[in-house]
Design an enzyme around this catalytic site. Structure first.
Site, PDB file in Angstrom:
ATOM      1  N   SER A   1       0.886  -1.170   0.000  1.00  0.00           N
ATOM      2  CA  SER A   1       0.000   0.000   0.000  1.00  0.00           C
ATOM      3  C   SER A   1       0.914   1.207   0.000  1.00  0.00           C
ATOM      4  O   SER A   1       1.860   1.275   0.793  1.00  0.00           O
ATOM      5  CB  SER A   1      -0.856   0.022   1.268  1.00  0.00           C
ATOM      6  OG  SER A   1      -1.268   1.356   1.527  1.00  0.00           O
TER       7      SER A   1
ATOM      8  N   HIS B   1      -1.394  -1.883  -4.192  1.00  0.00           N
ATOM      9  CA  HIS B   1      -2.699  -1.681  -3.527  1.00  0.00           C
ATOM     10  C   HIS B   1      -2.901  -0.186  -3.303  1.00  0.00           C
ATOM     11  O   HIS B   1      -2.088   0.461  -2.622  1.00  0.00           O
ATOM     12  CB  HIS B   1      -2.663  -2.419  -2.181  1.00  0.00           C
ATOM     13  CG  HIS B   1      -3.869  -2.269  -1.325  1.00  0.00           C
ATOM     14  ND1 HIS B   1      -5.004  -3.025  -1.488  1.00  0.00           N
ATOM     15  CD2 HIS B   1      -4.108  -1.454  -0.272  1.00  0.00           C
ATOM     16  CE1 HIS B   1      -5.895  -2.686  -0.552  1.00  0.00           C
ATOM     17  NE2 HIS B   1      -5.373  -1.740   0.196  1.00  0.00           N
TER      18      HIS B   1
ATOM     19  N   ASP C   1      -5.083   2.857  -1.868  1.00  0.00           N
ATOM     20  CA  ASP C   1      -6.121   3.170  -0.868  1.00  0.00           C
ATOM     21  C   ASP C   1      -6.803   4.487  -1.186  1.00  0.00           C
ATOM     22  O   ASP C   1      -6.232   5.550  -0.970  1.00  0.00           O
ATOM     23  CB  ASP C   1      -5.485   3.236   0.528  1.00  0.00           C
ATOM     24  CG  ASP C   1      -5.084   1.861   1.014  1.00  0.00           C
ATOM     25  OD1 ASP C   1      -3.917   1.678   1.384  1.00  0.00           O
ATOM     26  OD2 ASP C   1      -5.954   0.974   1.010  1.00  0.00           O
TER      27      ASP C   1
ATOM     28  N   MET D   1      -9.577   7.182  -0.452  1.00  0.00           N
ATOM     29  CA  MET D   1     -10.472   7.654   0.611  1.00  0.00           C
ATOM     30  C   MET D   1     -11.030   9.019   0.206  1.00  0.00           C
ATOM     31  O   MET D   1     -10.310   9.855  -0.331  1.00  0.00           O
ATOM     32  CB  MET D   1      -9.707   7.783   1.928  1.00  0.00           C
ATOM     33  CG  MET D   1      -9.121   6.483   2.412  1.00  0.00           C
ATOM     34  SD  MET D   1      -8.193   6.708   3.958  1.00  0.00           S
ATOM     35  CE  MET D   1      -7.173   5.234   3.909  1.00  0.00           C
TER      36      MET D   1
ATOM     37  N   HIS E   1      -8.668  -0.021  -3.459  1.00  0.00           N
ATOM     38  CA  HIS E   1      -9.452  -0.290  -2.247  1.00  0.00           C
ATOM     39  C   HIS E   1     -10.284   0.955  -1.998  1.00  0.00           C
ATOM     40  O   HIS E   1      -9.762   1.969  -1.535  1.00  0.00           O
ATOM     41  CB  HIS E   1      -8.464  -0.588  -1.107  1.00  0.00           C
ATOM     42  CG  HIS E   1      -9.108  -0.731   0.228  1.00  0.00           C
ATOM     43  ND1 HIS E   1      -8.371  -0.790   1.386  1.00  0.00           N
ATOM     44  CD2 HIS E   1     -10.404  -0.847   0.602  1.00  0.00           C
ATOM     45  CE1 HIS E   1      -9.195  -0.909   2.413  1.00  0.00           C
ATOM     46  NE2 HIS E   1     -10.431  -0.953   1.961  1.00  0.00           N
TER      47      HIS E   1
ATOM     48  N   MET F   1     -12.489   3.203  -0.192  1.00  0.00           N
ATOM     49  CA  MET F   1     -13.059   3.575   1.106  1.00  0.00           C
ATOM     50  C   MET F   1     -13.813   4.887   0.891  1.00  0.00           C
ATOM     51  O   MET F   1     -13.401   5.966   1.324  1.00  0.00           O
ATOM     52  CB  MET F   1     -11.947   3.711   2.156  1.00  0.00           C
ATOM     53  CG  MET F   1     -11.320   2.375   2.507  1.00  0.00           C
ATOM     54  SD  MET F   1      -9.704   2.475   3.290  1.00  0.00           S
ATOM     55  CE  MET F   1      -8.657   2.565   1.827  1.00  0.00           C
TER      56      MET F   1
ATOM     57  N   MET G   1     -10.167  -6.648   6.588  1.00  0.00           N
ATOM     58  CA  MET G   1      -9.396  -5.571   7.219  1.00  0.00           C
ATOM     59  C   MET G   1      -8.945  -6.019   8.599  1.00  0.00           C
ATOM     60  O   MET G   1      -9.764  -6.495   9.394  1.00  0.00           O
ATOM     61  CB  MET G   1     -10.248  -4.306   7.346  1.00  0.00           C
ATOM     62  CG  MET G   1     -10.553  -3.600   6.033  1.00  0.00           C
ATOM     63  SD  MET G   1      -9.105  -3.214   5.067  1.00  0.00           S
ATOM     64  CE  MET G   1      -8.324  -1.975   6.103  1.00  0.00           C
TER      65      MET G   1
ATOM     66  N   GLY H   1      -2.396   4.254   7.521  1.00  0.00           N
ATOM     67  CA  GLY H   1      -1.405   3.186   7.618  1.00  0.00           C
ATOM     68  C   GLY H   1      -0.725   3.254   8.977  1.00  0.00           C
ATOM     69  O   GLY H   1      -0.981   4.161   9.773  1.00  0.00           O
ATOM     70  N   GLY H   2       0.126   2.285   9.271  1.00  0.00           N
ATOM     71  CA  GLY H   2       0.929   2.296  10.485  1.00  0.00           C
ATOM     72  C   GLY H   2       0.182   1.925  11.749  1.00  0.00           C
ATOM     73  O   GLY H   2       0.669   2.140  12.860  1.00  0.00           O
TER      74      GLY H   2
ATOM     75  N   ASP I   1      -5.448  -6.908   5.184  1.00  0.00           N
ATOM     76  CA  ASP I   1      -4.949  -5.547   5.009  1.00  0.00           C
ATOM     77  C   ASP I   1      -4.915  -4.801   6.338  1.00  0.00           C
ATOM     78  O   ASP I   1      -5.957  -4.540   6.931  1.00  0.00           O
ATOM     79  CB  ASP I   1      -5.894  -4.815   4.030  1.00  0.00           C
ATOM     80  CG  ASP I   1      -5.440  -3.404   3.710  1.00  0.00           C
ATOM     81  OD1 ASP I   1      -6.204  -2.694   3.045  1.00  0.00           O
ATOM     82  OD2 ASP I   1      -4.330  -3.014   4.122  1.00  0.00           O
ATOM     83  N   GLY I   2      -3.652  -4.512   6.769  1.00  0.00           N
ATOM     84  CA  GLY I   2      -3.555  -3.646   7.949  1.00  0.00           C
ATOM     85  C   GLY I   2      -2.659  -4.228   9.022  1.00  0.00           C
ATOM     86  O   GLY I   2      -2.987  -5.269   9.603  1.00  0.00           O
ATOM     87  N   GLY I   3      -1.530  -3.558   9.271  1.00  0.00           N
ATOM     88  CA  GLY I   3      -0.647  -3.950  10.378  1.00  0.00           C
ATOM     89  C   GLY I   3       0.187  -5.186  10.121  1.00  0.00           C
ATOM     90  O   GLY I   3       0.688  -5.813  11.054  1.00  0.00           O
TER      91      GLY I   3
ATOM     92  N   GLY J   1       1.898  -1.842   4.069  1.00  0.00           N
ATOM     93  CA  GLY J   1       2.190  -0.423   3.770  1.00  0.00           C
ATOM     94  C   GLY J   1       3.450   0.005   4.511  1.00  0.00           C
ATOM     95  O   GLY J   1       4.568  -0.125   4.010  1.00  0.00           O
ATOM     96  N   SER J   2       3.254   0.425   5.766  1.00  0.00           N
ATOM     97  CA  SER J   2       4.397   0.956   6.530  1.00  0.00           C
ATOM     98  C   SER J   2       5.489  -0.093   6.731  1.00  0.00           C
ATOM     99  O   SER J   2       6.669   0.245   6.789  1.00  0.00           O
ATOM    100  CB  SER J   2       3.911   1.480   7.889  1.00  0.00           C
ATOM    101  OG  SER J   2       3.172   0.459   8.550  1.00  0.00           O
TER     102      SER J   2
HETATM  103  C1  DX5 Z   1      -5.894   1.440   5.743  1.00  0.00           C
HETATM  104  C2  DX5 Z   1      -5.517   0.869   4.379  1.00  0.00           C
HETATM  105  C3  DX5 Z   1      -4.376  -0.096   4.437  1.00  0.00           C
HETATM  106  C4  DX5 Z   1      -3.102   0.499   5.060  1.00  0.00           C
HETATM  107  C5  DX5 Z   1      -2.047  -0.562   5.257  1.00  0.00           C
HETATM  108  O1  DX5 Z   1      -7.125   2.112   5.659  1.00  0.00           O
HETATM  109  O2  DX5 Z   1      -6.612   0.223   3.790  1.00  0.00           O
HETATM  110  O3  DX5 Z   1      -4.101  -0.583   3.124  1.00  0.00           O
HETATM  111  O4  DX5 Z   1      -2.623   1.513   4.231  1.00  0.00           O
HETATM  112  O5  DX5 Z   1      -0.924   0.058   5.863  1.00  0.00           O
HETATM  113  P1  DX5 Z   1      -0.132  -0.709   7.047  1.00  0.00           P
HETATM  114  O6  DX5 Z   1       0.455  -1.940   6.405  1.00  0.00           O
HETATM  115  O7  DX5 Z   1       0.916   0.284   7.466  1.00  0.00           O
HETATM  116  O8  DX5 Z   1      -1.144  -1.030   8.107  1.00  0.00           O
HETATM  117 ZN    ZN Z   2      -6.109  -0.851   1.949  1.00  0.00          ZN
END
Ligand code: DX5
Ligand code: ZN
Length: 224
Positions: A6, A31, A33, A35, A68, A70, A139, A146-147, A181-183, A203-204
């Protein structure tokens, strides 16, 4: 298990270099994101179709791009992301009023379609559509940035989708991809892989943790 970066936590003035580094590291799936400043709880805006188009132009046709979404009006605007170069449109089941309709429309446009659900959304919201989906995304953070820290409580949901997809396939049905997706980082990638995840968004853990994208990517893959 594959890794899809991401770019949400990248320095957006450096996005071209980040994408180049990711491709150089052998990454084949990006990926994105999206928003809209309304749908996610922290009301963040990220980017729209124009940035998706620039990213497609930068990475070329061989890289797989998912969006993705959102956003509140995915049913009205998904085609802008498809036209901008997305291969796969992932819509939040919580934001879709007519799930069957958007699945049919995206497929008619020749694109892949996925549904995503928040950590507190029950898998039964998506299960009725599973056999028609190219991907289901679980999710493991609350969408918006992210992060964040990984939420292990989504394990049951991931395993439920895994077993339903496996029986779907054994009955000659679609091999719906299972994404999380996430963390996700090097310390927990192996765990989610053992739950049966096909693709993990990172992502991070790729972009911001110390080390290059290539080094972080290798670290995650070697942890599996
Ligand atoms: C959050 C996003 C994720 C996020 C993932 O709303 O959908 O894709 O960017 O980032 P990390 O891997 O840092 O959680
Ligand atoms: Zn995402």
């Amino acid at each position: 298990m594959d890794i899809a970066p991401s770019i949400l936590t990248a320095d957006f003035t450096e996005l071209g270099r980040v994408l180049d580094d990711a491709i150089e590291a052998g990454i084949k799936w990006i990926h994105l994101d999206v928003m809209d400043g309304n749908w996610v709880t922290n009301k963040t805006i990220t980017f729209g179709p124009a940035v998706v188009r620039s990213i497609r132009d930068r990475v070329g046709e061989d890289v797989f791009i998912d969006c993705h979404l959102m956003i509140t009006n995915a049913e009205e605007t998904w085609m802008q992301y498809a036209d901008a170069g997305a291969d796969l449109i992932i819509a939040h089941i919580e934001a879709v009023r007519k799930p069957r309709k958007i699945i049919d429309e995206i497929k008619e446009a020749g694109k892949a379609v996925g549904f995503v659900l928040n950590p507190d959304t029950d898998e039964n919201e998506i299960i009725p559509y599973l056999e028609d989906l190219d991907l289901v995304l679980v999710m493991s953070v609350v969408p918006g940035k992210g992060g964040q820290s990984f939420m292990p409580e989504v394990e049951g949901k991931v395993r439920e989708f895994r077993s339903r997809i496996d029986s779907q396939v054994s009955n000659g049905g679609k091999r719906t991809m299972l994404m999380i997706d996430g963390g996700i980082k090097a310390h927990n990638a192996k765990i989610v892989s053992s739950w049966g995840v096909d693709v993990a968004v990172v992502g991070s853990g790729l972009i911001n943790d110390k080390g290059s994208i290539s080094e972080n990517h290798k670290k995650i893959l070697s942890s599996l």
